[in-house]
Motif scaffolding. Structure first.
Motif, PDB file in Angstrom:
ATOM      1  N   HIS A 154      68.619 -71.393  11.935  1.00  0.00           N
ATOM      2  CA  HIS A 154      67.556 -70.753  12.714  1.00  0.00           C
ATOM      3  C   HIS A 154      66.184 -71.126  12.156  1.00  0.00           C
ATOM      4  O   HIS A 154      65.269 -71.461  12.914  1.00  0.00           O
ATOM      5  CB  HIS A 154      67.720 -69.239  12.696  1.00  0.00           C
ATOM      6  CG  HIS A 154      66.499 -68.532  13.177  1.00  0.00           C
ATOM      7  ND1 HIS A 154      66.131 -68.514  14.494  1.00  0.00           N
ATOM      8  CD2 HIS A 154      65.523 -67.870  12.518  1.00  0.00           C
ATOM      9  CE1 HIS A 154      65.001 -67.855  14.624  1.00  0.00           C
ATOM     10  NE2 HIS A 154      64.615 -67.456  13.432  1.00  0.00           N
ATOM     11  N   TRP A 155      66.012 -71.078  10.855  1.00  0.00           N
ATOM     12  CA  TRP A 155      64.711 -71.367  10.266  1.00  0.00           C
ATOM     13  C   TRP A 155      64.331 -72.831  10.378  1.00  0.00           C
ATOM     14  O   TRP A 155      63.152 -73.169  10.410  1.00  0.00           O
ATOM     15  CB  TRP A 155      64.650 -70.876   8.821  1.00  0.00           C
ATOM     16  CG  TRP A 155      64.434 -69.407   8.827  1.00  0.00           C
ATOM     17  CD1 TRP A 155      65.364 -68.433   8.637  1.00  0.00           C
ATOM     18  CD2 TRP A 155      63.209 -68.732   9.115  1.00  0.00           C
ATOM     19  NE1 TRP A 155      64.789 -67.202   8.787  1.00  0.00           N
ATOM     20  CE2 TRP A 155      63.469 -67.358   9.074  1.00  0.00           C
ATOM     21  CE3 TRP A 155      61.922 -69.161   9.409  1.00  0.00           C
ATOM     22  CZ2 TRP A 155      62.490 -66.404   9.315  1.00  0.00           C
ATOM     23  CZ3 TRP A 155      60.952 -68.218   9.648  1.00  0.00           C
ATOM     24  CH2 TRP A 155      61.235 -66.854   9.589  1.00  0.00           C
ATOM     25  N   LEU A 156      65.311 -73.719  10.459  1.00  0.00           N
ATOM     26  CA  LEU A 156      64.982 -75.118  10.733  1.00  0.00           C
ATOM     27  C   LEU A 156      64.371 -75.261  12.121  1.00  0.00           C
ATOM     28  O   LEU A 156      63.444 -76.051  12.328  1.00  0.00           O
ATOM     29  CB  LEU A 156      66.222 -76.001  10.596  1.00  0.00           C
ATOM     30  CG  LEU A 156      66.699 -76.259   9.178  1.00  0.00           C
ATOM     31  CD1 LEU A 156      68.004 -77.053   9.202  1.00  0.00           C
ATOM     32  CD2 LEU A 156      65.648 -76.981   8.366  1.00  0.00           C
ATOM     33  N   GLY A 157      64.869 -74.476  13.071  1.00  0.00           N
ATOM     34  CA  GLY A 157      64.266 -74.472  14.405  1.00  0.00           C
ATOM     35  C   GLY A 157      62.858 -73.910  14.391  1.00  0.00           C
ATOM     36  O   GLY A 157      61.970 -74.417  15.094  1.00  0.00           O
ATOM     37  N   VAL A 158      62.628 -72.873  13.602  1.00  0.00           N
ATOM     38  CA  VAL A 158      61.289 -72.285  13.494  1.00  0.00           C
ATOM     39  C   VAL A 158      60.325 -73.282  12.858  1.00  0.00           C
ATOM     40  O   VAL A 158      59.198 -73.460  13.333  1.00  0.00           O
ATOM     41  CB  VAL A 158      61.332 -70.974  12.676  1.00  0.00           C
ATOM     42  CG1 VAL A 158      59.939 -70.473  12.363  1.00  0.00           C
ATOM     43  CG2 VAL A 158      62.120 -69.909  13.424  1.00  0.00           C
ATOM     44  N   ILE A 159      60.770 -73.950  11.817  1.00  0.00           N
ATOM     45  CA  ILE A 159      59.926 -74.951  11.155  1.00  0.00           C
ATOM     46  C   ILE A 159      59.627 -76.107  12.106  1.00  0.00           C
ATOM     47  O   ILE A 159      58.489 -76.583  12.186  1.00  0.00           O
ATOM     48  CB  ILE A 159      60.593 -75.450   9.860  1.00  0.00           C
ATOM     49  CG1 ILE A 159      60.604 -74.336   8.815  1.00  0.00           C
ATOM     50  CG2 ILE A 159      59.885 -76.686   9.308  1.00  0.00           C
ATOM     51  CD1 ILE A 159      61.435 -74.651   7.592  1.00  0.00           C
ATOM     52  N   LEU A 184      71.483 -65.027  14.388  1.00  0.00           N
ATOM     53  CA  LEU A 184      70.853 -64.053  15.279  1.00  0.00           C
ATOM     54  C   LEU A 184      69.986 -63.046  14.539  1.00  0.00           C
ATOM     55  O   LEU A 184      69.009 -62.549  15.102  1.00  0.00           O
ATOM     56  CB  LEU A 184      71.911 -63.349  16.120  1.00  0.00           C
ATOM     57  CG  LEU A 184      72.608 -64.262  17.134  1.00  0.00           C
ATOM     58  CD1 LEU A 184      73.717 -63.501  17.832  1.00  0.00           C
ATOM     59  CD2 LEU A 184      71.626 -64.823  18.125  1.00  0.00           C
ATOM     60  N   SER A 185      70.323 -62.729  13.294  1.00  0.00           N
ATOM     61  CA  SER A 185      69.444 -61.816  12.557  1.00  0.00           C
ATOM     62  C   SER A 185      68.080 -62.465  12.343  1.00  0.00           C
ATOM     63  O   SER A 185      67.049 -61.808  12.467  1.00  0.00           O
ATOM     64  CB  SER A 185      70.066 -61.399  11.228  1.00  0.00           C
ATOM     65  OG  SER A 185      70.143 -62.495  10.346  1.00  0.00           O
ATOM     66  N   GLY A 186      68.067 -63.746  12.058  1.00  0.00           N
ATOM     67  CA  GLY A 186      66.795 -64.454  11.928  1.00  0.00           C
ATOM     68  C   GLY A 186      66.051 -64.516  13.247  1.00  0.00           C
ATOM     69  O   GLY A 186      64.841 -64.316  13.300  1.00  0.00           O
ATOM     70  N   ASP A 187      66.771 -64.759  14.328  1.00  0.00           N
ATOM     71  CA  ASP A 187      66.139 -64.863  15.640  1.00  0.00           C
ATOM     72  C   ASP A 187      65.586 -63.524  16.110  1.00  0.00           C
ATOM     73  O   ASP A 187      64.459 -63.453  16.592  1.00  0.00           O
ATOM     74  CB  ASP A 187      67.150 -65.400  16.653  1.00  0.00           C
ATOM     75  CG  ASP A 187      66.514 -65.739  17.975  1.00  0.00           C
ATOM     76  OD1 ASP A 187      65.489 -66.456  17.956  1.00  0.00           O
ATOM     77  OD2 ASP A 187      67.024 -65.290  19.005  1.00  0.00           O
ATOM     78  N   ILE A 188      66.354 -62.470  15.960  1.00  0.00           N
ATOM     79  CA  ILE A 188      65.898 -61.145  16.389  1.00  0.00           C
ATOM     80  C   ILE A 188      64.684 -60.706  15.581  1.00  0.00           C
ATOM     81  O   ILE A 188      63.689 -60.224  16.133  1.00  0.00           O
ATOM     82  CB  ILE A 188      67.043 -60.124  16.283  1.00  0.00           C
ATOM     83  CG1 ILE A 188      68.104 -60.418  17.341  1.00  0.00           C
ATOM     84  CG2 ILE A 188      66.527 -58.696  16.423  1.00  0.00           C
ATOM     85  CD1 ILE A 188      69.380 -59.657  17.162  1.00  0.00           C
ATOM     86  N   PHE A 189      64.741 -60.876  14.269  1.00  0.00           N
ATOM     87  CA  PHE A 189      63.621 -60.493  13.415  1.00  0.00           C
ATOM     88  C   PHE A 189      62.372 -61.294  13.775  1.00  0.00           C
ATOM     89  O   PHE A 189      61.266 -60.747  13.839  1.00  0.00           O
ATOM     90  CB  PHE A 189      64.008 -60.719  11.954  1.00  0.00           C
ATOM     91  CG  PHE A 189      63.320 -59.797  11.001  1.00  0.00           C
ATOM     92  CD1 PHE A 189      63.755 -58.500  10.842  1.00  0.00           C
ATOM     93  CD2 PHE A 189      62.237 -60.223  10.257  1.00  0.00           C
ATOM     94  CE1 PHE A 189      63.122 -57.653   9.963  1.00  0.00           C
ATOM     95  CE2 PHE A 189      61.600 -59.386   9.381  1.00  0.00           C
ATOM     96  CZ  PHE A 189      62.049 -58.087   9.230  1.00  0.00           C
TER      97      PHE A 189
END
Length: 95
Positions: free
Chosen positions: A14-19, A75-80
């Protein structure tokens, strides 16, 4: 231990997508990105670890398997991320 690693892999994905989405912006700055997102990453990692830690209590209505551990991390990363994004947008409108 294996479930923790799988959940952490989901969180990292998830964080790779955010970056990736942040790097595409023209005014991207690593220092600002880390200041803005470090506590978010830590909080989601703790939340994911707590979900995996309490897997025995969830087992009656939702068993934690390898696949569900991966999705719990992702999903916890995405929801947060989405919840904090909404509150950040509302705070900027108040100013």
């Amino acid at each position: 231990m294996e479930l923790y690693l799988i959940a952490f892999a989901g969180l990292i994905l998830h964080w790779l997508g955010v970056i990736d989405s942040a790097i595409r912006k023209s005014d991207f700055d690593w220092k600002y990105f880390i200041q803005l997102n470090l506590y978010r990453f830590i909080m989601t990692a703790v939340a994911t670890a707590l979900i995996i830690y309490t897997k025995d209590e969830f087992a009656t209505w939702f068993p934690i398997t390898k696949l569900s551990a991966f999705f719990a991390g992702y999903l916890s990363g995405d929801i947060f991320h989405r919840v904090l994004k909404v509150f950040r947008e509302r705070a900027s409108k108040i100013k």
